[in-house]
Every structure is written in C-alpha cells, then in structure tokens.
Design an enzyme around this catalytic site. Structure first.
Site, PDB file in Angstrom:
ATOM      1  N   GLU A   1      -4.900   3.245   6.002  1.00 15.51           N
ATOM      2  CA  GLU A   1      -4.099   2.913   4.464  1.00 15.51           C
ATOM      3  C   GLU A   1      -5.420   4.665   3.406  1.00 15.51           C
ATOM      4  O   GLU A   1      -4.696   4.598   2.773  1.00 15.51           O
ATOM      5  CB  GLU A   1      -5.100   2.009   4.243  1.00 15.51           C
ATOM      6  CG  GLU A   1      -5.066   1.364   2.424  1.00 15.51           C
ATOM      7  CD  GLU A   1      -5.137   0.544   2.498  1.00 15.51           C
ATOM      8  OE1 GLU A   1      -5.851   0.114   1.225  1.00 15.51           O
ATOM      9  OE2 GLU A   1      -5.486  -0.284   2.766  1.00 15.51           O
TER      10      GLU A   1
ATOM     11  N   ARG B   1       0.521  -1.022   0.193  1.00  9.30           N
ATOM     12  CA  ARG B   1       0.067   0.100  -0.400  1.00  9.30           C
ATOM     13  C   ARG B   1       0.585   1.118  -0.103  1.00  9.30           C
ATOM     14  O   ARG B   1       0.450   2.184   0.535  1.00  9.30           O
ATOM     15  CB  ARG B   1      -0.817   0.189   1.138  1.00  9.30           C
ATOM     16  CG  ARG B   1      -1.712  -1.075   1.309  1.00  9.30           C
ATOM     17  CD  ARG B   1      -3.268  -1.563  -0.056  1.00  9.30           C
ATOM     18  NE  ARG B   1      -3.912  -2.354   0.121  1.00  9.30           N
ATOM     19  CZ  ARG B   1      -3.089  -3.602  -0.659  1.00  9.30           C
ATOM     20  NH1 ARG B   1      -2.566  -4.125  -1.454  1.00  9.30           N
ATOM     21  NH2 ARG B   1      -4.460  -5.034  -0.025  1.00  9.30           N
TER      22      ARG B   1
ATOM     23  N   SER C   1     -10.934   1.068   2.841  1.00  6.95           N
ATOM     24  CA  SER C   1     -10.590   0.648   3.769  1.00  6.95           C
ATOM     25  C   SER C   1      -9.846   1.685   4.347  1.00  6.95           C
ATOM     26  O   SER C   1      -9.138   2.369   4.368  1.00  6.95           O
ATOM     27  CB  SER C   1      -9.228  -0.597   3.024  1.00  6.95           C
ATOM     28  OG  SER C   1      -9.730  -1.832   2.568  1.00  6.95           O
TER      29      SER C   1
END
Length: 294
Positions: free
Chosen positions: A281, A161, A210
């Site tokens: 995130e 990520r 998310s």
C-alpha cells in the site's frame, strides 16, 4: 524557478524518517505557482512527489531526481461554502474534519484514522473503517504543467487504494459530499474511532502507515502477518510493530533498505503460509518493485 529549496533530505519530510535528498522542494500557495513548479519539473526531467504530511511513502536512501511539492497557502486551506466542504489538496484531514464537525456535516469521520491530506486521500483513495474517499468526494481539481481540470471520482478511476492520476498530476483542491449530522454525533464517532486506533495501532511511533493492502478474504494483512510470527521482527533499525503487524516502525536509525527487507520477508512468509501475495500500500519513491515472494 525561484523560491526552490535544493537538496532537501526526504528523511525530514516523511513520517518514517528515512530517504535521501530530493533535487528540490517547492512550496506553491496558488494554482498558478503550482503550475509553474510542475513546468519546472517537466522541463528539467524531474519526477514530481507531493509530500503532504509525508505519510504513506518510502523513499530510496540515495539521492533522488525529484521535485518534492508541499502545498501551502490557499492550497492547504479548508472552508465550508454553502454546505460544501472545499479544501486545498494540502489541507490536513484533521483540519477538514474540524471544519466539517463545526458545520454539522458527517461522513468524513473515518479520516480521523488517516494522517494525511485531502490530495493524498484522492491519490490513494485512502480509507479506513469501511469507508474511503470514493464515497465522500464530489470532485477534485487536478493540475498539470499545461493546465487544470475538475474530475469526478469516476474520471479519477478511484478503486481500492488506487486512482488513475498520472505522473506530473497534482490534486490542488477537492469538494466533499457530506451529509448533515449533529456535531455532537460527529464528535462522539470521532472519539470512538480515535480510541480504537490508539488501542490497535502504533500511533506514537514513526511509521509510514499501513504497509500492505488487505487481501480479499477474512484475514487482513495485519492478522495474517501476526499469524506468521512477525510481530516485533527486526532488520537493522526497522521492526514490524509489536502492536500491529501491518506497520513498520523506525525503531533506531532505520533506513528505507531496512524497511524493504522487512517487506520482502513478510511477503515471503505470507505466501509460504497462506498462499497469498501481499500487495504494498505504501508508495515507493526511487525504489524498485518488490521481488516475487518465493
């Protein structure tokens, strides 16, 4: 610079539906137009925020000194060329997936769970169901105010990520490394993943995707927060999804401040119960970093 929209509310451009007004919005259709927009931002001392589909971002509720950029035209197209899927940075994952399936190319099916764009996928090394952009990316065209260059996944510094793209750099185009696969097999896998996503995630609610990265270990962030008793926990107009605890929903007139307050509480409880400090995130725009979970 002509063609700019001024004082554009980011609440209208983000999937969560919160955020104050950006100084300006540019809609470049070519690399040259994108360079001009980035020069305008640099010369005016503005940060650059690429909107994409508006997912994976939480913007401050007050006004923001940013140039929002939404890639359009050739910078949002997707085509198959000699067996290679070439897409503009603003091309949606849904369109790219459709092109790949029609051409009998597989490997991109996991992106059906990611409501974003090609450029956003590179920026965050987005992923789902055990795959991510690092596995399928051949190279990406990165544009800045002073020029552009093609970069490999290694040069982009892709990790979980994360990429090493710098402020003021925008992914204008990508080339995907996909493999021949029967279109019927691609369609079947997409159907399976879409069904799984609908069963486990709040796909019909306003969220930014998310909230936290999954920590190392057996427990994912969603399951960890569920065990903390946070499903449906609400602050103001925002609530942690009753369906999946790693999503925050705009339940009723939420503000970004409401969402941040939920994140702070979620991190506090996860740290208290599991000794884990969850990392966000979602990308913060004009917001301070979360405080330590104590």
């Amino acid at each position: 610079m002509s063609g700019l929209e001024r004082n554009v509310p980011l609440a209208k451009l983000t999937t969560i539906g919160t955020g104050g007004a950006a100084t300006a919005l540019a809609r470049p259709r070519t690399v040259a137009e994108l360079r001009n927009a980035l020069r305008f931002a640099r010369d005016g001392g503005l940060d650059v925020f690429v909107v994409g589909l508006g997912s994976n971002v939480l913007a401050a509720d007050g006004g923001l000194d940013v140039l929002a950029v939404r890639l359009e035209g050739e910078l949002a197209s997707a085509e198959i060329d000699d067996g290679v899927l070439r897409a503009g940075g603003g091309a949606t994952n849904a369109v790219c997936l459709h092109r790949a399936r029609a051409a009998g190319l597989g490997g991109f099916e996991f992106a059906c769970a990611i409501p974003g764009t090609a450029g956003g996928g590179v920026f965050m090394n987005a992923g789902a169901y055990g795959s991510d952009w690092n596995e399928i990316l051949g190279r990406a065209l990165v544009v800045a105010a002073d020029g552009e260059d093609w970069r490999s996944p290694t040069e982009l510094g892709l990790s979980y990520r994360h990429s090493e793209l710098r402020a003021g750099e925008v992914v204008a185009a990508v080339e995907y490394r996909l493999e021949p696969r029967e279109p019927s097999d691609v369609k079947a896998l997409i159907g399976e993943l879409v069904s799984r996503r609908k069963d486990t995630q709040p796909t019909n609610k306003r969220t930014f995707g998310s909230v936290f990265k999954n920590p190392s270990g057996e427990l994912g962030a969603g399951r960890m927060l569920e065990l903390c008793g946070l499903k449906a926990h609400r602050i103001g107009g925002a609530r942690i999804s009753p369906k999946h605890a790693n999503f925050i929903e705009n339940a009723d007139g939420a503000t970004s401040a409401d969402c941040v307050a939920l994140m702070v509480e979620a991190r506090r409880r996860a740290h208290e119960q599991f000794g884990v400090t969850l990392e966000r995130e979602v990308v913060f725009l004009g917001l301070p970093e979360l405080p330590p979970p104590t």
